[in-house]
Write an enzyme that holds these catalytic residues in place. Structure first.
Site, short mmCIF file in Angstrom:
data_model
loop_
_atom_site.label_atom_id
_atom_site.label_comp_id
_atom_site.label_asym_id
_atom_site.label_seq_id
_atom_site.Cartn_x
_atom_site.Cartn_y
_atom_site.Cartn_z
N ILE A 73 0.84 -1.21 0.00
CA ILE A 73 0.00 0.00 0.00
C ILE A 73 0.87 1.25 0.00
CG2 ILE A 73 -1.66 1.34 1.38
CD1 ILE A 73 -2.82 -1.38 2.31
N ARG A 107 -1.90 1.23 11.89
CA ARG A 107 -2.56 0.66 13.06
C ARG A 107 -2.24 1.50 14.27
NH1 ARG A 107 -5.58 -1.55 10.17
NH2 ARG A 107 -5.96 -3.78 9.92
N ASP A 141 -6.42 7.99 11.99
CA ASP A 141 -7.57 7.18 11.54
C ASP A 141 -7.69 5.89 12.36
OD1 ASP A 141 -9.71 6.71 9.54
OD2 ASP A 141 -8.46 5.02 8.94
N GLU A 165 -10.39 0.81 19.62
CA GLU A 165 -11.45 1.34 18.76
C GLU A 165 -12.77 0.66 19.14
OE1 GLU A 165 -10.11 0.73 14.74
OE2 GLU A 165 -8.30 1.88 15.08
N HIS A 197 -11.39 5.09 11.59
CA HIS A 197 -10.88 3.91 10.85
C HIS A 197 -11.63 3.71 9.52
CE1 HIS A 197 -8.62 -0.13 11.50
NE2 HIS A 197 -8.75 0.12 10.21
N ILE A 198 -11.59 4.79 8.71
CA ILE A 198 -12.31 4.72 7.43
C ILE A 198 -11.37 4.93 6.23
CG2 ILE A 198 -14.67 5.28 8.10
CD1 ILE A 198 -12.26 7.97 6.97
N GLY A 220 -9.11 3.10 4.94
CA GLY A 220 -8.89 1.94 4.04
C GLY A 220 -10.02 0.94 4.12
C1 GLV Z 1 -8.10 -2.06 7.32
O1 GLV Z 1 -7.79 -1.59 8.34
C2 GLV Z 1 -7.47 -3.18 6.67
O2 GLV Z 1 -6.67 -3.88 7.31
O3 GLV Z 1 -7.77 -3.42 5.49
#
Ligand code: GLV
Length: 309
Positions: A144, A224, A248, A253, A272-273, A275
């Site tokens: 990524i 993370r 994020d 969470e 946490h949005i 990804g």
């Molecule tokens: C999201 O946090 C993922 O691991 O895809």
């Protein structure tokens, strides 16, 4: 051939429908169907509870519905069943969009204009940097991180990356590794953490790390929450008013209402949005890997169990 699907996604029903459509003719179960667990060959999962995972004794492979795999590795019953990681360029593009929005918000000082709007003030223009005057550091330049970095490079940002393991082949942008962490931190105007959750990354971003970052800087965390020492970050944010964080992901969470991060002026919080898994393209990737496995009979674990990633 029996496949089990389990996720905590809000649109679970749609996931199941689309998986069934893609794996046409194959038996796709959920726990609600109470299948014969001994006959489940493959599991496609996100946040499967351990007590359900423990029932699946004859699994040949586990497909992760997210880029992170700690939701599987942290299961007490998990030993060494091969994990197929989700490597989806569409998910990386989604994370790139989020990251870019945060960089531009910071770079163009949009928060100042927002504040001025609230007070009905016609704010005089503020000085801002151009893309090519900013160096962005990608902490965790994996699948990524590389896509995010390349996309930033295409729009003229200077990009460097950090990776724990030395890079053998030539990368698109300069990669610092292990003993060059200080150079990486000191030369970056903005740092984007895409670190996974592993024993090695726990509290990686701590007071020593933060102290080396530029005073006027931005830390974006879309990896993370475990990689940040939140206490250290909070005290750094309190004593450096020109230091910003866009977070994020968090240690716990959802973030508790009492958490001090909510009320710091120099912090942006998203839940946490950054990804969120892209439904159709993730199913396409998973289906392709599954076809490959059934054709060749070879299943290798995408995850290095020693490294935890
Ligand atoms: C999201 O946090 C993922 O691991 O895809």
């Amino acid at each position: 051939m029996n496949i089990l699907f389990h996720s905590t996604f809000i649109n679970n029903k749609q996931w199941l429908r689309n998986i069934k459509k893609k794996f046409k003719g194959k038996k796709i179960y959920t726990f609600k169907d109470k299948p014969n667990y001994d006959k489940i060959d493959y599991a496609i999962v996100w946040n499967l509870p351990d007590k359900l995972f423990a029932k699946l004794k004859n699994l040949r492979a586990i497909f992760s519905l997210g880029a992170g795999v700690e939701h599987i590795l942290n299961l007490p019953s998990y030993k060494d069943t091969p994990i197929v990681r989700l490597k989806d360029p569409a998910l990386a593009d989604r994370i790139f969009n989020h990251v870019l929005s945060q960089i531009l918000n910071h770079q163009l000082k949009l928060e100042h204009y927002r504040k001025a709007q609230k007070a009905k003030i016609w704010q005089n223009e503020l000085d801002t940097y151009l893309n090519n005057q900013i160096q962005v550091g990608i902490l965790g330049a994996g699948f990524i991180g590389t896509i995010v970095g390349q996309n930033l490079q295409k729009i003229n940002y200077n990009v460097v990356g950090f990776k724990n393991t030395p890079v053998k082949k030539k990368n698109f942008f300069q990669i610092y590794s292990k003993n060059k962490l200080n150079d990486f931190i000191k030369s970056s105007d903005i740092i984007i953490s895409i670190l996974p959750s592993t024993p090695n990354t726990t509290n990686f971003i701590n007071k020593n790390f933060l102290r080396k970052m530029k005073k006027k800087s931005l830390l974006i965390n879309v990896g993370r929450g475990t990689s940040v020492n939140e206490k250290d970050l909070i005290s750094h944010l309190k004593s450096n008013k020109n230091f910003y964080a866009s977070l994020d992901v968090f240690k716990e969470e959802p973030l508790s209402k009492k958490h001090p991060l909510w009320s710091l002026k120099n912090v942006i919080i998203t839940p946490h949005i950054a990804g969120v898994t892209v439904l159709d393209s993730a199913i396409e990737q998973i289906h392709n890997r599954w076809l490959q496995i059934t054709k060749t009979g070879i299943i290798k674990n995408d995850v290095n169990l020693k490294k935890g990633y």
